[in-house]
Design a protein around this motif. Structure first.
Motif, mmCIF file in Angstrom:
data_model
loop_
_atom_site.group_PDB
_atom_site.id
_atom_site.type_symbol
_atom_site.label_atom_id
_atom_site.label_comp_id
_atom_site.label_asym_id
_atom_site.label_seq_id
_atom_site.Cartn_x
_atom_site.Cartn_y
_atom_site.Cartn_z
ATOM 1 N N PRO A 67 40.990 43.500 33.540
ATOM 2 C CA PRO A 67 41.819 42.781 32.562
ATOM 3 C C PRO A 67 42.799 41.797 33.176
ATOM 4 O O PRO A 67 42.921 40.658 32.713
ATOM 5 C CB PRO A 67 42.529 43.920 31.824
ATOM 6 N N GLU A 68 43.498 42.201 34.229
ATOM 7 C CA GLU A 68 44.510 41.319 34.815
ATOM 8 C C GLU A 68 43.874 40.078 35.420
ATOM 9 O O GLU A 68 44.407 38.965 35.287
ATOM 10 C CB GLU A 68 45.322 42.070 35.879
ATOM 11 N N LYS A 69 42.728 40.247 36.065
ATOM 12 C CA LYS A 69 42.072 39.103 36.697
ATOM 13 C C LYS A 69 41.481 38.151 35.658
ATOM 14 O O LYS A 69 41.525 36.931 35.827
ATOM 15 C CB LYS A 69 40.981 39.597 37.658
ATOM 16 N N LEU A 70 40.932 38.706 34.582
ATOM 17 C CA LEU A 70 40.404 37.852 33.524
ATOM 18 C C LEU A 70 41.548 37.088 32.859
ATOM 19 O O LEU A 70 41.435 35.883 32.587
ATOM 20 C CB LEU A 70 39.652 38.697 32.495
ATOM 21 N N ALA A 71 42.649 37.770 32.615
ATOM 22 C CA ALA A 71 43.802 37.138 31.971
ATOM 23 C C ALA A 71 44.387 36.017 32.820
ATOM 24 O O ALA A 71 44.930 35.040 32.284
ATOM 25 C CB ALA A 71 44.870 38.183 31.670
ATOM 26 N N ASP A 72 44.279 36.115 34.145
ATOM 27 C CA ASP A 72 44.832 35.101 35.027
ATOM 28 C C ASP A 72 44.120 33.753 34.909
ATOM 29 O O ASP A 72 44.631 32.734 35.390
ATOM 30 C CB ASP A 72 44.756 35.569 36.486
ATOM 31 N N LEU A 73 42.967 33.731 34.269
ATOM 32 C CA LEU A 73 42.175 32.504 34.197
ATOM 33 C C LEU A 73 42.653 31.540 33.120
ATOM 34 O O LEU A 73 42.263 30.365 33.120
ATOM 35 C CB LEU A 73 40.695 32.842 33.953
ATOM 36 N N VAL A 74 43.464 32.017 32.185
ATOM 37 C CA VAL A 74 43.887 31.178 31.056
ATOM 38 C C VAL A 74 45.371 31.412 30.766
ATOM 39 O O VAL A 74 45.923 32.452 31.134
ATOM 40 C CB VAL A 74 43.063 31.492 29.779
ATOM 41 N N PRO A 128 35.417 37.832 36.249
ATOM 42 C CA PRO A 128 35.958 39.151 36.591
ATOM 43 C C PRO A 128 36.110 40.005 35.329
ATOM 44 O O PRO A 128 36.403 39.497 34.247
ATOM 45 C CB PRO A 128 37.324 38.840 37.206
ATOM 46 N N THR A 129 35.895 41.298 35.489
ATOM 47 C CA THR A 129 35.990 42.216 34.344
ATOM 48 C C THR A 129 37.317 42.957 34.300
ATOM 49 O O THR A 129 37.670 43.518 33.262
ATOM 50 C CB THR A 129 34.845 43.232 34.375
#
Length: 213
Positions: free
Chosen positions: A176-183, A173-174
């Protein structure tokens, strides 16, 4: 692979921040923030990241570890350090910019970039404040904020266009919030740095996805 699996492999294989490459331990202290700003200036030029990192290490070895110490170096000492790092194409101009950058940080913030942070209400204000320094444009500001978001939590999640491009190439996902949720939050700067590498180098994408395309 799931998005989380892709992020995990990406961190394992390419999750080193550019600050780490340059020997900078990023924390909310004046010297570390100054060193990150110097690295951001170097990385924003049209030159390979490996050369920019090597040049940063040479500058720090030459004494440019704080704005005060940078101002104490001569223009020629900075040129020589940049040359040893392979930064020869831009060495003279960059030496001048580093001297001006040290003066501005000392004059405007008493050498402490935390004062700049405190004076800015949001991320766009930080982007603009960073770009008031000669040599720091939009790319340099984005580099700084990508790497500092681990110690300035109000900046996170910071995912600029280049990092988003890399995430997209990896099928992540591009937003920011969704990318951040991965780690975990402390790994976000590493994930974003790895996405930048993916944006610049197809081999990174192939390493992570197992693609031969």
């Amino acid at each position: 692979m799931s998005h989380r699996d892709t992020a995990r492999v990406l961190l394992e294989q390419h999750g080193t921040t550019y600050a780490e490459d340059a020997g900078i331990t990023v924390d909310d202290k004046p010297a570390a923030l100054w060193q990150l700003l110097v690295l951001s200036l170097l990385l924003s030029a049209r030159i390979s990241s490996s050369i920019a990192v090597a040049a940063a290490r040479e500058l720090f070895d030459a004494g440019c570890t704080t704005p005060e110490r940078t101002r104490d170096t001569t223009w020629q000492q900075r040129v020589d350090a940049l040359g040893r790092g392979g930064y020869r194409r831009y060495d003279e101009r960059t030496s001048t910019q580093l001297g001006e950058l040290a003066d501005k940080v000392l004059d405007d913030f008493s050498g402490d970039l935390r004062r700049m942070h405190e004076a800015c209400d949001d991320v766009p204000a930080l982007e603009q404040a960073l770009q008031q320094s000669k040599g720091i444009g939009p790319a340099g500001a984005a580099i700084f904020l990508r790497e500092v978001q681990g110690v300035w939590p109000d900046v996170a999640p910071y995912v600029d266009d280049l990092a988003a491009k890399g995430a997209d190439r990896l099928g992540l996902p591009t937003a920011p919030e969704k990318l951040a949720d991965l780690v975990p939050a402390q790994d976000l700067p590493r994930l974003v740095a790895a996405c930048v590498r993916a944006a610049r180098d197809q081999d990174v994408v192939d390493d992570v996805t197992g693609s031969d395309a």
